[in-house]
Design a protein around this motif. Structure first.
Motif, PDB file in Angstrom:
ATOM      1  N   THR A 226       4.141  -9.157  -2.538  1.00  0.00           N
ATOM      2  CA  THR A 226       3.626  -9.018  -3.899  1.00  0.00           C
ATOM      3  C   THR A 226       2.102  -8.972  -3.799  1.00  0.00           C
ATOM      4  OG1 THR A 226       3.589 -11.418  -4.217  1.00  0.00           O
ATOM      5  CG2 THR A 226       5.572 -10.226  -4.929  1.00  0.00           C
ATOM      6  N   LEU A 227       1.471  -8.198  -4.635  1.00  0.00           N
ATOM      7  CA  LEU A 227       0.026  -8.027  -4.559  1.00  0.00           C
ATOM      8  C   LEU A 227      -0.734  -9.349  -4.715  1.00  0.00           C
ATOM      9  CD1 LEU A 227      -2.264  -6.006  -4.160  1.00  0.00           C
ATOM     10  CD2 LEU A 227      -2.224  -5.550  -6.624  1.00  0.00           C
ATOM     11  N   PRO A 228      -0.345 -10.252  -5.649  1.00  0.00           N
ATOM     12  CA  PRO A 228      -1.097 -11.511  -5.775  1.00  0.00           C
ATOM     13  C   PRO A 228      -1.122 -12.327  -4.495  1.00  0.00           C
ATOM     14  CG  PRO A 228       0.382 -11.229  -7.631  1.00  0.00           C
ATOM     15  CD  PRO A 228       0.734 -10.167  -6.645  1.00  0.00           C
ATOM     16  N   SER A 229      -0.052 -12.262  -3.727  1.00  0.00           N
ATOM     17  CA  SER A 229       0.049 -13.055  -2.504  1.00  0.00           C
ATOM     18  C   SER A 229      -0.857 -12.516  -1.398  1.00  0.00           C
ATOM     19  CB  SER A 229       1.509 -13.064  -2.039  1.00  0.00           C
ATOM     20  OG  SER A 229       1.641 -13.726  -0.805  1.00  0.00           O
ATOM     21  N   SER A 230      -0.898 -11.200  -1.228  1.00  0.00           N
ATOM     22  CA  SER A 230      -1.644 -10.606  -0.114  1.00  0.00           C
ATOM     23  C   SER A 230      -3.084 -10.228  -0.445  1.00  0.00           C
ATOM     24  CB  SER A 230      -0.930  -9.339   0.380  1.00  0.00           C
ATOM     25  OG  SER A 230       0.108  -9.644   1.264  1.00  0.00           O
ATOM     26  N   LEU A 231      -3.409 -10.119  -1.715  1.00  0.00           N
ATOM     27  CA  LEU A 231      -4.724  -9.585  -2.096  1.00  0.00           C
ATOM     28  C   LEU A 231      -5.898 -10.332  -1.455  1.00  0.00           C
ATOM     29  CD1 LEU A 231      -6.055  -7.348  -3.670  1.00  0.00           C
ATOM     30  CD2 LEU A 231      -6.036  -8.802  -5.709  1.00  0.00           C
ATOM     31  N   PRO A 232      -5.893 -11.670  -1.416  1.00  0.00           N
ATOM     32  CA  PRO A 232      -7.031 -12.350  -0.763  1.00  0.00           C
ATOM     33  C   PRO A 232      -7.205 -11.947   0.702  1.00  0.00           C
ATOM     34  CG  PRO A 232      -5.752 -13.905  -2.059  1.00  0.00           C
ATOM     35  CD  PRO A 232      -4.954 -12.643  -1.998  1.00  0.00           C
ATOM     36  N   GLN A 235      -8.648  -8.426   0.840  1.00  0.00           N
ATOM     37  CA  GLN A 235     -10.067  -8.408   0.467  1.00  0.00           C
ATOM     38  C   GLN A 235     -10.972  -8.931   1.577  1.00  0.00           C
ATOM     39  OE1 GLN A 235      -9.627 -10.663  -3.168  1.00  0.00           O
ATOM     40  NE2 GLN A 235      -9.624  -8.820  -4.456  1.00  0.00           N
ATOM     41  N   ASN A 236     -10.466  -9.894   2.374  1.00  0.00           N
ATOM     42  CA  ASN A 236     -11.325 -10.410   3.456  1.00  0.00           C
ATOM     43  C   ASN A 236     -11.088  -9.713   4.793  1.00  0.00           C
ATOM     44  OD1 ASN A 236      -9.039 -11.573   4.652  1.00  0.00           O
ATOM     45  ND2 ASN A 236      -9.448 -13.624   3.847  1.00  0.00           N
ATOM     46  N   GLY A 237     -10.262  -8.663   4.789  1.00  0.00           N
ATOM     47  CA  GLY A 237     -10.076  -7.849   5.978  1.00  0.00           C
ATOM     48  C   GLY A 237      -9.057  -8.370   6.968  1.00  0.00           C
ATOM     49  N   GLN A 238      -8.344  -9.447   6.638  1.00  0.00           N
ATOM     50  CA  GLN A 238      -7.346  -9.981   7.575  1.00  0.00           C
ATOM     51  C   GLN A 238      -6.068  -9.148   7.601  1.00  0.00           C
ATOM     52  OE1 GLN A 238      -7.820 -14.260   6.011  1.00  0.00           O
ATOM     53  NE2 GLN A 238      -7.226 -14.562   8.156  1.00  0.00           N
ATOM     54  N   LEU A 239      -5.807  -8.413   6.518  1.00  0.00           N
ATOM     55  CA  LEU A 239      -4.660  -7.505   6.465  1.00  0.00           C
ATOM     56  C   LEU A 239      -5.124  -6.133   6.019  1.00  0.00           C
ATOM     57  CD1 LEU A 239      -1.891  -9.711   4.749  1.00  0.00           C
ATOM     58  CD2 LEU A 239      -2.131  -9.186   7.193  1.00  0.00           C
ATOM     59  N   ARG A 240      -4.375  -5.126   6.414  1.00  0.00           N
ATOM     60  CA  ARG A 240      -4.669  -3.755   5.974  1.00  0.00           C
ATOM     61  C   ARG A 240      -3.584  -3.320   4.985  1.00  0.00           C
ATOM     62  NH1 ARG A 240      -4.962  -0.499  10.817  1.00  0.00           N
ATOM     63  NH2 ARG A 240      -7.140  -1.190  10.895  1.00  0.00           N
ATOM     64  N   ALA A 253      -6.892  -3.843  -7.743  1.00  0.00           N
ATOM     65  CA  ALA A 253      -7.213  -3.331  -6.411  1.00  0.00           C
ATOM     66  C   ALA A 253      -7.268  -1.803  -6.455  1.00  0.00           C
ATOM     67  CB  ALA A 253      -6.171  -3.816  -5.410  1.00  0.00           C
ATOM     68  N   PRO A 254      -8.226  -1.258  -7.187  1.00  0.00           N
ATOM     69  CA  PRO A 254      -8.262   0.197  -7.401  1.00  0.00           C
ATOM     70  C   PRO A 254      -8.503   1.014  -6.133  1.00  0.00           C
ATOM     71  CG  PRO A 254     -10.267  -0.843  -8.235  1.00  0.00           C
ATOM     72  CD  PRO A 254      -9.325  -1.952  -7.891  1.00  0.00           C
ATOM     73  N   ASP A 255      -8.959   0.363  -5.070  1.00  0.00           N
ATOM     74  CA  ASP A 255      -9.210   1.099  -3.825  1.00  0.00           C
ATOM     75  C   ASP A 255      -7.938   1.312  -3.008  1.00  0.00           C
ATOM     76  OD1 ASP A 255     -11.907   1.221  -4.415  1.00  0.00           O
ATOM     77  OD2 ASP A 255     -12.409  -0.587  -3.269  1.00  0.00           O
ATOM     78  N   ILE A 256      -6.866   0.602  -3.365  1.00  0.00           N
ATOM     79  CA  ILE A 256      -5.618   0.767  -2.619  1.00  0.00           C
ATOM     80  C   ILE A 256      -4.811   1.898  -3.255  1.00  0.00           C
ATOM     81  CG2 ILE A 256      -3.494  -0.340  -1.838  1.00  0.00           C
ATOM     82  CD1 ILE A 256      -4.858  -3.034  -2.144  1.00  0.00           C
ATOM     83  N   PRO A 257      -4.487   2.943  -2.491  1.00  0.00           N
ATOM     84  CA  PRO A 257      -3.719   4.050  -3.071  1.00  0.00           C
ATOM     85  C   PRO A 257      -2.280   3.641  -3.343  1.00  0.00           C
ATOM     86  CG  PRO A 257      -3.907   4.328  -0.704  1.00  0.00           C
ATOM     87  CD  PRO A 257      -4.755   3.135  -1.056  1.00  0.00           C
ATOM     88  N   THR A 258      -1.608   4.412  -4.160  1.00  0.00           N
ATOM     89  CA  THR A 258      -0.176   4.190  -4.338  1.00  0.00           C
ATOM     90  C   THR A 258       0.542   4.774  -3.117  1.00  0.00           C
ATOM     91  OG1 THR A 258       0.227   6.301  -5.439  1.00  0.00           O
ATOM     92  CG2 THR A 258      -0.436   4.438  -6.837  1.00  0.00           C
ATOM     93  N   LEU A 259       1.764   4.313  -2.870  1.00  0.00           N
ATOM     94  CA  LEU A 259       2.536   4.876  -1.775  1.00  0.00           C
ATOM     95  C   LEU A 259       2.844   6.345  -2.035  1.00  0.00           C
ATOM     96  CD1 LEU A 259       4.873   1.836  -1.068  1.00  0.00           C
ATOM     97  CD2 LEU A 259       3.141   2.782   0.470  1.00  0.00           C
ATOM     98  N   LEU A 306      -5.177 -14.208 -13.624  1.00  0.00           N
ATOM     99  CA  LEU A 306      -3.966 -13.489 -13.257  1.00  0.00           C
ATOM    100  C   LEU A 306      -4.264 -12.051 -12.853  1.00  0.00           C
ATOM    101  CD1 LEU A 306      -1.658 -14.921 -16.060  1.00  0.00           C
ATOM    102  CD2 LEU A 306      -1.379 -15.316 -13.611  1.00  0.00           C
ATOM    103  N   THR A 307      -5.108 -11.396 -13.629  1.00  0.00           N
ATOM    104  CA  THR A 307      -5.450 -10.001 -13.328  1.00  0.00           C
ATOM    105  C   THR A 307      -6.162  -9.897 -11.987  1.00  0.00           C
ATOM    106  OG1 THR A 307      -5.623  -9.494 -15.686  1.00  0.00           O
ATOM    107  CG2 THR A 307      -6.680  -7.956 -14.168  1.00  0.00           C
ATOM    108  N   ALA A 308      -7.007 -10.879 -11.691  1.00  0.00           N
ATOM    109  CA  ALA A 308      -7.740 -10.866 -10.422  1.00  0.00           C
ATOM    110  C   ALA A 308      -6.810 -10.949  -9.224  1.00  0.00           C
ATOM    111  CB  ALA A 308      -8.742 -12.018 -10.382  1.00  0.00           C
ATOM    112  N   ARG A 309      -5.608 -11.489  -9.434  1.00  0.00           N
ATOM    113  CA  ARG A 309      -4.632 -11.578  -8.349  1.00  0.00           C
ATOM    114  C   ARG A 309      -3.578 -10.475  -8.429  1.00  0.00           C
ATOM    115  NH1 ARG A 309      -4.355 -16.557  -5.431  1.00  0.00           N
ATOM    116  NH2 ARG A 309      -2.563 -15.621  -4.391  1.00  0.00           N
TER     117      ARG A 309
END
Length: 344
Positions: A226-232, A235-240, A253-259, A306-309
């Motif tokens: 889920t986006l809220p779980s992985s977003l941090p 954002q800090n570069g630990q996941l792509r 997260a407007p920089d992440i494209p849709t699948l 909530l929106t931030a996550r």
């Protein structure tokens, strides 16, 4: 001549007794009638003690974050303390089962999710509750897309490259989920159906935080989180992030494209979080909780958090929420039937 009140005539006493009985019956009827609105408005005395909010996943994941936001802002609105209790296991079914059996007094609530309320009941006949009969829906809190995330050491930059990497792999590529039948598992199954890849190996965990630990450590290669779980971590570069599962990009997260943009045509799914009470909660309490949740989570700071996550806040009425659950349940039942996926 005797005064009636002191008459020794038995007939006179009988008449007085009859009048007294009629008066008492009338008084009791009036008292009962006056009490009815108080009974109907049990919310006038609510809450009378701290509220328990059960969440069926460990601390640190997306559901836990939403539960703690809900506890904070609902508690402020109701002027009481709300204690979040994490009861992980079986895709939230353990926590949901406890709430389904709890006393319907508004002091035990559930942060329900897609997995516990629609997917698990669609996948198994052994789920110990009926998702429609055994809960009182209060409000949808919000929804979020899934995001395909990988360890940055994986030599892929987008979803199309990920498919090619999996297809070319000599061994099955391990991916994690927050549990068999969880939305993070079903999102991967949908991806597999959509792309036709056959070399992904499912590793189920007991919650998102455990998957993320192993994903960061390189023990699994990918995760439909889920986006809220992985977003941090994104954002800090630990996941792509390779793409979100929604029809449009997430405002969070407007920089992440849709699948879809990444070349995975026709792929779309989201997950939601909602507030539930045990079955047959009094309408007055249902309304009180709904109004308090809508007011609390409608505050600008709550919406911002909530929106931030990555959560699209979508508060609604109990009736509207029930209709959404019915529609979602039918969708997953149809999908699992066609795909021949079952947990039984």
């Amino acid at each position: 001549m005797h005064n009636d009140l002191h008459s020794t005539d038995p007939g006179t006493h009988d008449a007085h007794d009859a009048r007294r009985r009629r008066w008492l019956a009338h008084a009791m009827a009036m008292t009962a009638a006056a009490a009815l609105p108080l009974s109907a408005r049990a919310s006038d005395r609510y809450p009378s003690k701290p509220i328990r909010l059960l969440v069926g996943f460990p601390p640190g994941g997306g559901a836990d974050f939403v539960a703690r936001q809900l506890a904070q802002h609902l508690g402020q609105t109701l002027n009481t303390s709300i204690v979040v209790e994490n009861k992980p296991g079986a895709n939230g079914v353990i926590a949901a089962s406890e709430v389904a059996r709890a006393t319907a007094d508004g002091h035990t609530l559930l942060l329900g999710v897609t997995a516990s309320q629609t997917i698990s009941p669609a996948l198994s006949q052994k789920v110990p509750y009926d998702p429609l009969r055994d809960f009182t829906p209060i409000t949808n809190v919000g929804s979020t897309p899934l995001v395909l995330v990988v360890n940055p050491k994986l030599p892929v930059k987008n979803a199309k490259e990920f498919v090619a990497y999996v297809n070319a792999s000599a061994e099955p590529v391990p991916y994690g989920s927050a549990g068999a039948g969880n939305i993070t598992h079903m999102a991967a199954e949908l991806f597999i159906q959509n792309t036709g890849i056959t070399k992904l190996r499912h590793i189920p965990y007991k919650g998102s935080s455990q998957v993320l630990t192993d994903l960061l450590g390189g023990h699994v290669a990918a995760y439909f989180d889920t986006l809220p779980s992985s977003l941090p971590y994104i954002q800090n570069g630990q996941l792509r992030a390779l793409g979100v599962s929604s029809r449009e990009r997430s405002p969070s997260a407007p920089d992440i494209p849709t699948l879809e943009e990444s070349g995975i045509t026709g792929y779309q799914t989201t997950t939601w979080f909602g507030l539930f009470a045990p079955p047959r909660l009094a309408p007055a309490l249902t309304q009180t909780l709904n109004e308090a949740a809508v007011k609390g989570l409608g505050q600008p700071d709550a919406r911002k958090a909530l929106t931030a996550r990555g959560i699209d806040v979508s508060l609604n009425s109990p009736d509207r929420f029930r209709a959404e659950i019915e529609s979602e349940l039918e969708r997953w039942r149809n999908l699992t039937s066609v795909a021949k996926i079952s947990l039984d």
